[in-house]
Design an enzyme around this catalytic site. Sequence first.
Site, mmCIF file in Angstrom:
data_model
loop_
_atom_site.group_PDB
_atom_site.id
_atom_site.type_symbol
_atom_site.label_atom_id
_atom_site.label_comp_id
_atom_site.label_asym_id
_atom_site.label_seq_id
_atom_site.Cartn_x
_atom_site.Cartn_y
_atom_site.Cartn_z
ATOM 1 C CE LYS A 1 -2.481 -0.866 3.759
ATOM 2 N NZ LYS A 1 -1.981 -2.192 4.172
ATOM 3 N NE ARG B 1 -4.484 -1.428 9.992
ATOM 4 C CZ ARG B 1 -3.417 -0.811 9.492
ATOM 5 N NH1 ARG B 1 -3.511 0.383 8.973
ATOM 6 N NH2 ARG B 1 -2.265 -1.426 9.487
ATOM 7 N NE ARG C 1 7.099 -3.327 6.116
ATOM 8 C CZ ARG C 1 5.794 -3.075 6.152
ATOM 9 N NH1 ARG C 1 5.163 -2.736 5.040
ATOM 10 N NH2 ARG C 1 5.122 -3.174 7.265
ATOM 11 N NE ARG D 1 6.264 -0.598 9.876
ATOM 12 C CZ ARG D 1 5.064 -0.550 9.327
ATOM 13 N NH1 ARG D 1 4.906 0.001 8.132
ATOM 14 N NH2 ARG D 1 4.027 -1.060 9.949
ATOM 15 N NE ARG E 1 1.725 -4.678 11.414
ATOM 16 C CZ ARG E 1 2.690 -4.524 10.529
ATOM 17 N NH1 ARG E 1 3.868 -5.077 10.736
ATOM 18 N NH2 ARG E 1 2.483 -3.827 9.461
HETATM 19 P P1 AMP Z 1 0.497 0.504 8.961
HETATM 20 O O1 AMP Z 1 1.697 1.332 8.710
HETATM 21 O O2 AMP Z 1 -0.702 0.953 8.185
HETATM 22 O O3 AMP Z 1 0.749 -0.966 8.862
HETATM 23 O O4 AMP Z 1 0.083 0.762 10.498
HETATM 24 C C1 AMP Z 1 0.989 0.470 11.557
HETATM 25 C C2 AMP Z 1 0.230 0.371 12.874
HETATM 26 O O5 AMP Z 1 -0.449 1.607 13.156
HETATM 27 C C3 AMP Z 1 -0.859 -0.685 12.912
HETATM 28 O O6 AMP Z 1 -0.357 -1.969 13.200
HETATM 29 C C4 AMP Z 1 -1.753 -0.138 14.022
HETATM 30 O O7 AMP Z 1 -1.183 -0.349 15.301
HETATM 31 C C5 AMP Z 1 -1.710 1.355 13.773
HETATM 32 N N1 AMP Z 1 -2.770 1.788 12.834
HETATM 33 C C6 AMP Z 1 -2.597 2.341 11.598
HETATM 34 N N2 AMP Z 1 -3.775 2.624 11.030
HETATM 35 C C7 AMP Z 1 -4.727 2.238 11.914
HETATM 36 C C8 AMP Z 1 -6.145 2.262 11.915
HETATM 37 N N3 AMP Z 1 -6.849 2.725 10.851
HETATM 38 N N4 AMP Z 1 -6.790 1.772 13.001
HETATM 39 C C9 AMP Z 1 -6.122 1.315 14.069
HETATM 40 N N5 AMP Z 1 -4.785 1.254 14.135
HETATM 41 C C10 AMP Z 1 -4.081 1.717 13.084
#
Ligand code: AMP
Length: 189
Positions: free
Chosen positions: A14, A89, A128, A130, A141
């Site tokens: 994404k 989400r 990755r 991170r 996740r």
């Molecule tokens: P991402 O970079 O989109 O994978 O997001 C990293 C982390 O941020 C996720 O594992 C969640 O802990 C938090 N996070 C990001 N977007 C959301 C969302 N829309 N709702 C809840 N937690 C989020």
Amino acid sequence: MARLILFGPPGAGKGTQAVELSSRFTVPHISTGDLFRAAVSEQTALGVKAQGYLDRGELVPDELVIDMIRERLVQPDTQAGWLLDGFPRTVPQAHALDELLSSINQSLDRVVNLEVPDGFLLERLLGRGRKDDNEEVIRRRLQVYHDQTAPLIRFYGDRNQLTDIDGSAPVEDVTAAIQTALTAFFSQA
Ligand code: AMP
């Protein structure tokens, strides 16, 4: 003008596709994950609240995410469109987005769903590096994605707002497929 959601499991690409798309449609790329990581590294009040969830691979509570998006979508640069990456989400987040958009007289154009099988994702995420990419957190996740986020495919599919794209293809092919699909969509709209 485009108002888009880029949807898919963690590791689907994404972030990479969002950069391409936001430049193609000249709209700001709004990544809730990036916003949370910035808040955590600056140790803002929001960051302090969010940190444990990110570290465990759990979702940050809906209210915190929704407040953050509400603030972002009333800023001047988002009036001519936006690309959401990582939001919504959960089903409650999707309902909250509907309400927010109707309160500011905006509407969503399209949800691009990057489809990638779990086996691929695990491999990509492990590569990755991170902070939240160790194997235990990655598995958590992915499970959270299937339990809480994947139901949104049905939610947007039932409204005919979904475009499915094979996200396991090479990056440039995925970019091209998204652009072809969206160009077709906007030319009919
Ligand atoms: P991402 O970079 O989109 O994978 O997001 C990293 C982390 O941020 C996720 O594992 C969640 O802990 C938090 N996070 C990001 N977007 C959301 C969302 N829309 N709702 C809840 N937690 C989020």
